[in-house]
Design a protein around this motif. Structure first.
Motif, PDB file in Angstrom:
ATOM      1  N   ASP A   1       5.568   0.981  91.404  1.00  0.00           N
ATOM      2  CA  ASP A   1       5.730   0.155  90.201  1.00  0.00           C
ATOM      3  C   ASP A   1       4.740   0.611  89.127  1.00  0.00           C
ATOM      4  O   ASP A   1       3.530   0.496  89.300  1.00  0.00           O
ATOM      5  N   PRO A   2       5.248   1.115  88.005  1.00  0.00           N
ATOM      6  CA  PRO A   2       4.336   1.604  86.951  1.00  0.00           C
ATOM      7  C   PRO A   2       3.478   0.494  86.347  1.00  0.00           C
ATOM      8  O   PRO A   2       2.375   0.758  85.873  1.00  0.00           O
ATOM      9  N   ARG A   3       3.952  -0.742  86.364  1.00  0.00           N
ATOM     10  CA  ARG A   3       3.151  -1.852  85.826  1.00  0.00           C
ATOM     11  C   ARG A   3       1.913  -2.077  86.694  1.00  0.00           C
ATOM     12  O   ARG A   3       0.819  -2.306  86.167  1.00  0.00           O
ATOM     13  N   GLU A   4       2.102  -1.966  87.994  1.00  0.00           N
ATOM     14  CA  GLU A   4       0.972  -2.141  88.904  1.00  0.00           C
ATOM     15  C   GLU A   4      -0.037  -1.015  88.723  1.00  0.00           C
ATOM     16  O   GLU A   4      -1.245  -1.250  88.662  1.00  0.00           O
ATOM     17  N   ARG A   5       0.452   0.212  88.629  1.00  0.00           N
ATOM     18  CA  ARG A   5      -0.460   1.347  88.438  1.00  0.00           C
ATOM     19  C   ARG A   5      -1.219   1.235  87.124  1.00  0.00           C
ATOM     20  O   ARG A   5      -2.400   1.589  87.035  1.00  0.00           O
ATOM     21  N   ALA A   6      -0.586   0.706  86.082  1.00  0.00           N
ATOM     22  CA  ALA A   6      -1.263   0.536  84.793  1.00  0.00           C
ATOM     23  C   ALA A   6      -2.402  -0.481  84.911  1.00  0.00           C
ATOM     24  O   ALA A   6      -3.501  -0.254  84.381  1.00  0.00           O
ATOM     25  N   TYR A   7      -2.153  -1.589  85.586  1.00  0.00           N
ATOM     26  CA  TYR A   7      -3.219  -2.575  85.798  1.00  0.00           C
ATOM     27  C   TYR A   7      -4.345  -1.979  86.625  1.00  0.00           C
ATOM     28  O   TYR A   7      -5.530  -2.172  86.326  1.00  0.00           O
ATOM     29  N   LEU A   8      -3.995  -1.261  87.684  1.00  0.00           N
ATOM     30  CA  LEU A   8      -5.006  -0.653  88.540  1.00  0.00           C
ATOM     31  C   LEU A   8      -5.867   0.328  87.753  1.00  0.00           C
ATOM     32  O   LEU A   8      -7.087   0.381  87.938  1.00  0.00           O
TER      33      LEU A   8
ATOM     34  N   ASP B   1       8.730  -3.862  91.533  1.00  0.00           N
ATOM     35  CA  ASP B   1       8.524  -4.840  92.599  1.00  0.00           C
ATOM     36  C   ASP B   1       8.975  -6.222  92.127  1.00  0.00           C
ATOM     37  O   ASP B   1       8.522  -6.708  91.092  1.00  0.00           O
ATOM     38  N   PRO B   2       9.858  -6.883  92.887  1.00  0.00           N
ATOM     39  CA  PRO B   2      10.310  -8.221  92.476  1.00  0.00           C
ATOM     40  C   PRO B   2       9.195  -9.262  92.533  1.00  0.00           C
ATOM     41  O   PRO B   2       9.303 -10.327  91.932  1.00  0.00           O
ATOM     42  N   ASN B   3       8.115  -8.956  93.226  1.00  0.00           N
ATOM     43  CA  ASN B   3       6.977  -9.874  93.307  1.00  0.00           C
ATOM     44  C   ASN B   3       5.975  -9.674  92.176  1.00  0.00           C
ATOM     45  O   ASN B   3       4.883 -10.247  92.213  1.00  0.00           O
ATOM     46  N   TRP B   4       6.313  -8.867  91.195  1.00  0.00           N
ATOM     47  CA  TRP B   4       5.376  -8.529  90.139  1.00  0.00           C
ATOM     48  C   TRP B   4       4.774  -9.747  89.437  1.00  0.00           C
ATOM     49  O   TRP B   4       3.564  -9.768  89.170  1.00  0.00           O
ATOM     50  N   PRO B   5       5.540 -10.788  89.107  1.00  0.00           N
ATOM     51  CA  PRO B   5       4.901 -11.928  88.423  1.00  0.00           C
ATOM     52  C   PRO B   5       3.723 -12.510  89.210  1.00  0.00           C
ATOM     53  O   PRO B   5       2.718 -12.906  88.624  1.00  0.00           O
ATOM     54  N   HIS B   6       3.812 -12.527  90.526  1.00  0.00           N
ATOM     55  CA  HIS B   6       2.720 -13.040  91.344  1.00  0.00           C
ATOM     56  C   HIS B   6       1.571 -12.036  91.410  1.00  0.00           C
ATOM     57  O   HIS B   6       0.397 -12.413  91.325  1.00  0.00           O
ATOM     58  N   LEU B   7       1.910 -10.769  91.558  1.00  0.00           N
ATOM     59  CA  LEU B   7       0.878  -9.731  91.588  1.00  0.00           C
ATOM     60  C   LEU B   7       0.140  -9.647  90.266  1.00  0.00           C
ATOM     61  O   LEU B   7      -1.073  -9.432  90.234  1.00  0.00           O
ATOM     62  N   GLN B   8       0.868  -9.818  89.185  1.00  0.00           N
ATOM     63  CA  GLN B   8       0.252  -9.728  87.867  1.00  0.00           C
ATOM     64  C   GLN B   8      -0.842 -10.781  87.697  1.00  0.00           C
ATOM     65  O   GLN B   8      -1.892 -10.497  87.121  1.00  0.00           O
ATOM     66  N   LEU B   9      -0.610 -11.977  88.207  1.00  0.00           N
ATOM     67  CA  LEU B   9      -1.639 -13.022  88.136  1.00  0.00           C
ATOM     68  C   LEU B   9      -2.910 -12.599  88.866  1.00  0.00           C
ATOM     69  O   LEU B   9      -4.024 -12.805  88.372  1.00  0.00           O
ATOM     70  N   VAL B  10      -2.750 -11.998  90.027  1.00  0.00           N
ATOM     71  CA  VAL B  10      -3.903 -11.560  90.814  1.00  0.00           C
ATOM     72  C   VAL B  10      -4.640 -10.438  90.083  1.00  0.00           C
ATOM     73  O   VAL B  10      -5.876 -10.453  89.973  1.00  0.00           O
ATOM     74  N   TYR B  11      -3.895  -9.471  89.569  1.00  0.00           N
ATOM     75  CA  TYR B  11      -4.528  -8.362  88.853  1.00  0.00           C
ATOM     76  C   TYR B  11      -5.203  -8.837  87.572  1.00  0.00           C
ATOM     77  O   TYR B  11      -6.275  -8.360  87.215  1.00  0.00           O
ATOM     78  N   GLU B  12      -4.598  -9.777  86.880  1.00  0.00           N
ATOM     79  CA  GLU B  12      -5.208 -10.299  85.657  1.00  0.00           C
ATOM     80  C   GLU B  12      -6.497 -11.057  85.986  1.00  0.00           C
ATOM     81  O   GLU B  12      -7.490 -10.936  85.270  1.00  0.00           O
ATOM     82  N   PHE B  13      -6.481 -11.817  87.065  1.00  0.00           N
ATOM     83  CA  PHE B  13      -7.690 -12.520  87.498  1.00  0.00           C
ATOM     84  C   PHE B  13      -8.806 -11.518  87.812  1.00  0.00           C
ATOM     85  O   PHE B  13      -9.947 -11.692  87.381  1.00  0.00           O
TER      86      PHE B  13
END
Length: 86
Positions: A56-63, A11-23
């Motif tokens: 996106d595997p990065r999103e699934r890993a955070y989830l 997902d090209p929006n990953w940098p923004h999503l990552q902030l939300v998931y990290e929070f």
């Protein structure tokens, strides 16, 4: 999404999503359990589980990490989480 058949979709929006998931992860890790239970309910958990359909595997890993921490800290949600995953 089937990880065995489909190529990962980054997902090209990953940098923004990552902030939300990290929070969210930090909230689950550091907040008082009563505060967590006030803001996280069964509907929220169902929405988190539904997000596992992401390509996106990065999103699934955070989830996975977030859900695991919620499972570990919020005992009343354990049986519901197990049932919802199956």
């Amino acid at each position: 999404f089937d990880p065995e058949q489909d190529d990962p979709c980054y997902d090209p929006n990953w940098p923004h999503l990552q902030l939300v998931y990290e929070f969210l992860l930090q909230f689950v890790l550091k907040a008082d359990i009563k505060l967590i239970r006030r803001h996280i309910d069964k509907r929220f958990l169902l929405n988190i589980i539904d997000l596992f359909k992401s390509g996106d595997p990065r999103e699934r890993a955070y989830l996975k990490t977030i859900l695991h921490r919620i499972y570990g800290r919020c005992m009343p949600f354990r049986s519901f989480t197990r049932r919802a995953m199956h």
